[in-house]
Design a protein around this motif. Structure first.
Motif, PDB file in Angstrom:
ATOM      1  N   GLU A 273       1.436  78.269  32.227  1.00  0.00           N
ATOM      2  CA  GLU A 273       1.518  79.718  32.408  1.00  0.00           C
ATOM      3  C   GLU A 273       0.172  80.382  32.116  1.00  0.00           C
ATOM      4  O   GLU A 273      -0.307  81.204  32.900  1.00  0.00           O
ATOM      5  CB  GLU A 273       2.590  80.299  31.493  1.00  0.00           C
ATOM      6  CG  GLU A 273       2.668  81.822  31.497  1.00  0.00           C
ATOM      7  CD  GLU A 273       2.978  82.424  32.857  1.00  0.00           C
ATOM      8  OE1 GLU A 273       2.571  83.578  33.098  1.00  0.00           O
ATOM      9  OE2 GLU A 273       3.614  81.741  33.682  1.00  0.00           O
ATOM     10  N   LYS A 276      -2.509  79.318  34.700  1.00  0.00           N
ATOM     11  CA  LYS A 276      -1.842  79.222  36.000  1.00  0.00           C
ATOM     12  C   LYS A 276      -2.819  79.273  37.167  1.00  0.00           C
ATOM     13  O   LYS A 276      -2.570  78.664  38.208  1.00  0.00           O
ATOM     14  CB  LYS A 276      -0.784  80.314  36.133  1.00  0.00           C
ATOM     15  CG  LYS A 276      -1.289  81.737  35.995  1.00  0.00           C
ATOM     16  CD  LYS A 276      -0.115  82.715  36.009  1.00  0.00           C
ATOM     17  CE  LYS A 276      -0.561  84.140  35.744  1.00  0.00           C
ATOM     18  NZ  LYS A 276       0.605  85.062  35.660  1.00  0.00           N
ATOM     19  N   GLU A 277      -3.931  79.981  37.017  1.00  0.00           N
ATOM     20  CA  GLU A 277      -4.903  80.033  38.113  1.00  0.00           C
ATOM     21  C   GLU A 277      -5.561  78.672  38.295  1.00  0.00           C
ATOM     22  O   GLU A 277      -5.728  78.186  39.419  1.00  0.00           O
ATOM     23  CB  GLU A 277      -5.958  81.103  37.823  1.00  0.00           C
ATOM     24  CG  GLU A 277      -6.974  81.289  38.927  1.00  0.00           C
ATOM     25  CD  GLU A 277      -6.352  81.742  40.239  1.00  0.00           C
ATOM     26  OE1 GLU A 277      -6.920  81.402  41.309  1.00  0.00           O
ATOM     27  OE2 GLU A 277      -5.308  82.432  40.209  1.00  0.00           O
ATOM     28  N   GLN A 278      -5.939  78.034  37.194  1.00  0.00           N
ATOM     29  CA  GLN A 278      -6.572  76.720  37.271  1.00  0.00           C
ATOM     30  C   GLN A 278      -5.586  75.635  37.718  1.00  0.00           C
ATOM     31  O   GLN A 278      -5.983  74.643  38.330  1.00  0.00           O
ATOM     32  CB  GLN A 278      -7.162  76.332  35.911  1.00  0.00           C
ATOM     33  CG  GLN A 278      -8.346  77.192  35.473  1.00  0.00           C
ATOM     34  CD  GLN A 278      -7.933  78.464  34.750  1.00  0.00           C
ATOM     35  OE1 GLN A 278      -6.792  78.925  34.870  1.00  0.00           O
ATOM     36  NE2 GLN A 278      -8.839  79.041  33.984  1.00  0.00           N
ATOM     37  N   LYS A 280      -2.827  76.123  39.671  1.00  0.00           N
ATOM     38  CA  LYS A 280      -1.939  76.645  40.718  1.00  0.00           C
ATOM     39  C   LYS A 280      -1.505  75.571  41.705  1.00  0.00           C
ATOM     40  O   LYS A 280      -0.440  75.692  42.329  1.00  0.00           O
ATOM     41  CB  LYS A 280      -2.621  77.795  41.449  1.00  0.00           C
ATOM     42  CG  LYS A 280      -3.933  77.430  42.125  1.00  0.00           C
ATOM     43  CD  LYS A 280      -4.626  78.660  42.680  1.00  0.00           C
ATOM     44  CE  LYS A 280      -5.983  78.313  43.276  1.00  0.00           C
ATOM     45  NZ  LYS A 280      -6.717  79.523  43.714  1.00  0.00           N
ATOM     46  N   ALA A 281      -2.285  74.522  41.896  1.00  0.00           N
ATOM     47  CA  ALA A 281      -1.920  73.465  42.840  1.00  0.00           C
ATOM     48  C   ALA A 281      -1.316  72.246  42.155  1.00  0.00           C
ATOM     49  O   ALA A 281      -1.000  71.258  42.821  1.00  0.00           O
ATOM     50  CB  ALA A 281      -3.150  73.043  43.649  1.00  0.00           C
ATOM     51  N   LYS A 429      -9.274  79.885  29.468  1.00  0.00           N
ATOM     52  CA  LYS A 429      -8.935  80.551  30.723  1.00  0.00           C
ATOM     53  C   LYS A 429     -10.098  81.408  31.226  1.00  0.00           C
ATOM     54  O   LYS A 429     -10.366  81.465  32.435  1.00  0.00           O
ATOM     55  CB  LYS A 429      -7.694  81.428  30.517  1.00  0.00           C
ATOM     56  CG  LYS A 429      -7.291  82.231  31.742  1.00  0.00           C
ATOM     57  CD  LYS A 429      -6.056  83.075  31.482  1.00  0.00           C
ATOM     58  CE  LYS A 429      -6.345  84.286  30.639  1.00  0.00           C
ATOM     59  NZ  LYS A 429      -5.189  85.219  30.578  1.00  0.00           N
ATOM     60  N   THR A 435     -10.504  75.267  38.670  1.00  0.00           N
ATOM     61  CA  THR A 435      -9.845  73.985  38.369  1.00  0.00           C
ATOM     62  C   THR A 435     -10.871  72.924  38.007  1.00  0.00           C
ATOM     63  O   THR A 435     -10.689  72.166  37.044  1.00  0.00           O
ATOM     64  CB  THR A 435      -9.022  73.537  39.587  1.00  0.00           C
ATOM     65  OG1 THR A 435      -8.077  74.550  39.921  1.00  0.00           O
ATOM     66  CG2 THR A 435      -8.278  72.241  39.299  1.00  0.00           C
TER      67      THR A 435
END
Length: 681
Positions: A273, A276-278, A280-281, A429, A435
């Motif tokens: 959570e 989440k951007e890093q 996301k995949a 973050k 990523t």
């Protein structure tokens, strides 16, 4: 025993003994010095009854205890409390009349007041002084008359000035009742009534010293008159979360089980959570079940994540930090540490040992009392495996030195264990927004976690060293060739200085330097994400500063020639050679060409394998990325002699252009070598 402290670092003992903080009173300096002397001497005295490692742990535990905390960033308080209290929003409103968002904002106001309250108060007084003097001189009236006129124009002026005087001279910044705007009931649950805490001065060893359990570790506030005061802004952050938990349960005992259930769900989802951007995949599995081969019982792992060729396993521990001083009750202190760290390590190890017990192993979800197969994993297909132990509350600096515990060893002999806190994730973050950045940092961080006798103070020091020196694990390994132990700290200054700025939210975070061409390639890898892209991303990030520029300069020089030649290539040699093709977007590099040039590159560099990076360029930038690996040709091949001859002919025109050695200087690429490479297809 030889002992070395890194040239840019200080051990905890040095921090205390050298007087890094200049503004201590004589009595507090004496208390500080004698406290650290006790930690040193008492730990040395224990060597007669313990191993050297246990004695070192004894000193680490005591010095960590009196240092109180690792590095914190007060500007992130609201973010942490909003996240940590969100599951309890309804109960907070029922008990205190406000929810998680408002409580988090109040916590941030407390932190901001401690951080900037004195300066704000001084600015207020100066502003009113200047305003009064200006009015007096302009209207040719006395200062007293000017003050009275200002009061008439601004009815709230007297209260504003009085508050500023209290904040600046009378400890008013500590008055959380006034500054936080939090309800009385909440402050009551976070604070002591006068004389309400009796253990700190009870008869016994070390009475009234920092080696007892400071009351603020349990409740950060104390009531004085009608208001509540904090003794220290950091203690509010460290203790408030548990104080609120105890307050909610104390007001409604039935909420205990609900709190535990909600907290478990929160913590299990924390890493995916917050990052989440890093991630996301990534494919994320929470509450993973499997049958332990050792006991034939169903057991659980909190989080299993898969991203490209990397597997990460996360065990979250929400237990309370050690509340018993190691100087007065070492066994209970270490037991709390073990509950937070050793259990997480053991559960990560149990899961990875399960995966290693057969070529392919299933993982399950528990739904309506039934275990359902959700995936089958092959451990040998992952290039990287990262086991992580995550704590809810900040556990620094002990989390950074947990690798010195005898039980903490690389899992399956090759996967070092990382311990960090949710606090740390909020910082990672911001500093590692992509990523590739995150996973390269975790790679370096994991290597450091596997190096015994190489100590970092806390996670912020790890991050600062990574930003400053890239592969600082290599530096530590080199230092340990000349010493029995290396201790680094002070690198967190890079992180702290960023957060201390008044405009930190709009200021770019400090990051490693990359030439524009290399940044474009890294961004392209992140966009296209061909299979195995994280390995190539890490390979490029491993490069030293000069090597990065060397690679970028070759791309920079060859790109204009794509208008005449649809395909260009060069060999970038290093620990693992990299064969790079660049081509125009309407051209395709054939598999045969990739294989041929890759095999020749292996013979030139005398390496068993080369990485192959194939980049297509259009006018607007990178249009495609392909990745490959080519093995050295076997000697029994019919064309082996011809390949060797070609490699020998080309070897003179290739130069070794660098590797991964932090940000220290690497080889320079000569203009002559540049010209030669420019004409290589």
């Amino acid at each position: 025993m030889p002992f070395r402290v890194g040239t840019t670092a200080h051990s905890p003992a040095a921090w205390w003994m050298k007087g890094k903080l200049k503004n201590f009173s004589p009595s507090s300096k004496e208390l500080r010095t004698k406290t650290m002397q006790f930690c040193l001497v008492s730990s040395l005295a224990n060597r007669s009854n313990a191993t050297e490692l246990q004695s070192d742990l004894d000193f680490q535990a005591k010095s960590t205890w009196v240092l109180i905390r690792g590095h914190r960033h007060q500007v992130l308080e609201e973010e942490f409390f909003r996240f940590a209290l969100a599951p309890h929003d309804d109960q907070l409103k029922q008990s205190y009349g406000i929810g998680a968002v408002d409580i988090a904002a109040g916590m941030q106001r407390i932190a901001d007041t401690f951080r900037a309250g004195h300066a704000n108060a001084a600015d207020t007084l100066k502003e009113q002084h200047d305003r009064t003097v200006e009015l007096s001189e302009r209207e040719q009236v006395s200062l007293e008359e000017a003050v009275n006129r200002n009061r008439e124009e601004d009815p709230g002026l007297e209260e504003k000035v009085s508050n500023a005087i209290r904040d600046l001279f009378q400890g008013g910044v500590c008055n959380v009742s006034r500054h936080s705007e939090l309800p009385q009931a909440l402050l009551e649950d976070m604070g002591y009534q006068p004389g309400g805490e009796t253990k700190f001065f009870q008869a016994g060893p070390l009475v009234g010293t920092p080696l007892r359990t400071l009351p603020a570790r349990i409740r950060p506030l104390v009531r004085l008159g009608n208001d509540y005061y904090a003794t220290d802004g950091q203690f509010v952050r460290d203790s408030a979360y548990r104080a609120i938990q105890r307050g909610l349960i104390g007001r409604d005992s039935s909420y205990r089980e609900i709190w535990n259930h909600r907290q478990k769900k929160l913590t299990e989802e924390a890493l995916p959570e917050i990052l989440k951007e890093q991630l996301k995949a990534a494919t994320i599995y929470n509450e993973v079940y499997f049958k332990d081969p050792a006991t034939d019982q169903w057991v659980e792992t909190d989080t299993v994540g898969i991203l490209d060729d990397t597997l990460f396993v996360v065990e979250i521990k929400a237990g309370v930090m050690a509340m018993h001083s190691p100087a007065t009750d070492f066994e209970r202190h270490i037991r709390a540490v073990r509950d937070l760290v050793i259990k997480a390590f053991s559960q990560c190890r149990r899961f990875l040992e399960y995966l290693a017990s057969a070529p392919e192993m299933p993982i399950y979800k528990l739904e309506a009392g039934t275990y359902k197969d959700v995936a089958k994993l092959r451990l040998d297909t992952f290039r990287k495996v990262v086991p992580i132990g995550l704590t809810v509350e900040a556990f620094t600096p002990f989390s950074a030195m947990c690798k010195e515990l005898p039980e903490i060893t690389p899992i399956l002999g090759k996967y070092p264990f990382i311990s960090m806190s949710i606090d740390d994730l909020f910082v990672l973050k911001r500093f590692l927004p992509s990523t590739g950045m995150l996973f390269h940092y975790l790679d370096v961080r994991q290597h450091v976690a596997g190096i015994r006798d190489a100590m970092m103070f806390d996670e912020q020091d790890h991050l600062g060293a990574y930003v400053s020196r890239n592969r600082f694990d290599h530096d530590m390994v080199e230092q340990l060739k000349k010493a029995d132990r290396v201790t680094w700290d002070g690198f967190s200054d890079k992180i702290s200085n960023y957060f201390s700025g008044t405009d930190w939210q709009s200021t770019p975070v400090p990051q490693q330097n990359f030439p524009a061409e290399l940044l474009t390639i890294l961004s392209g890898l992140d966009v296209f994400r061909p299979k195995g892209w994280l390995e190539f991303d890490a390979h490029l990030r491993d490069l030293s500063g000069d090597s990065r520029e060397n690679l970028a300069s070759l791309v920079r020089e060859l790109l204009p020639s794509l208008k005449r030649y649809p395909e260009r290539s060069f060999l970038f040699d290093g620990h693992t050679p990299l064969q790079v093709f660049i081509h125009s977007s309407d051209h395709t590099v054939s598999v045969a060409e990739v294989t041929h040039r890759g095999e020749v590159a292996c013979l030139i560099s005398q390496r068993p394998e080369v990485l192959v990076l194939i980049i297509g360029y259009a006018d607007e930038g990178i249009s495609s990325i392909r990745l490959d690996k080519v093995r050295s040709p076997p000697i029994i091949r019919a064309d082996y002699a011809a390949l060797v001859s070609e490699a020998d002919a080309k070897r003179k025109s290739y130069r070794k252009l660098g590797g991964a050695k932090g940000h220290r200087s690497a080889e320079k690429i000569s203009k002559r070598a540049r010209r030669r490479n420019r004409h290589k297809r």
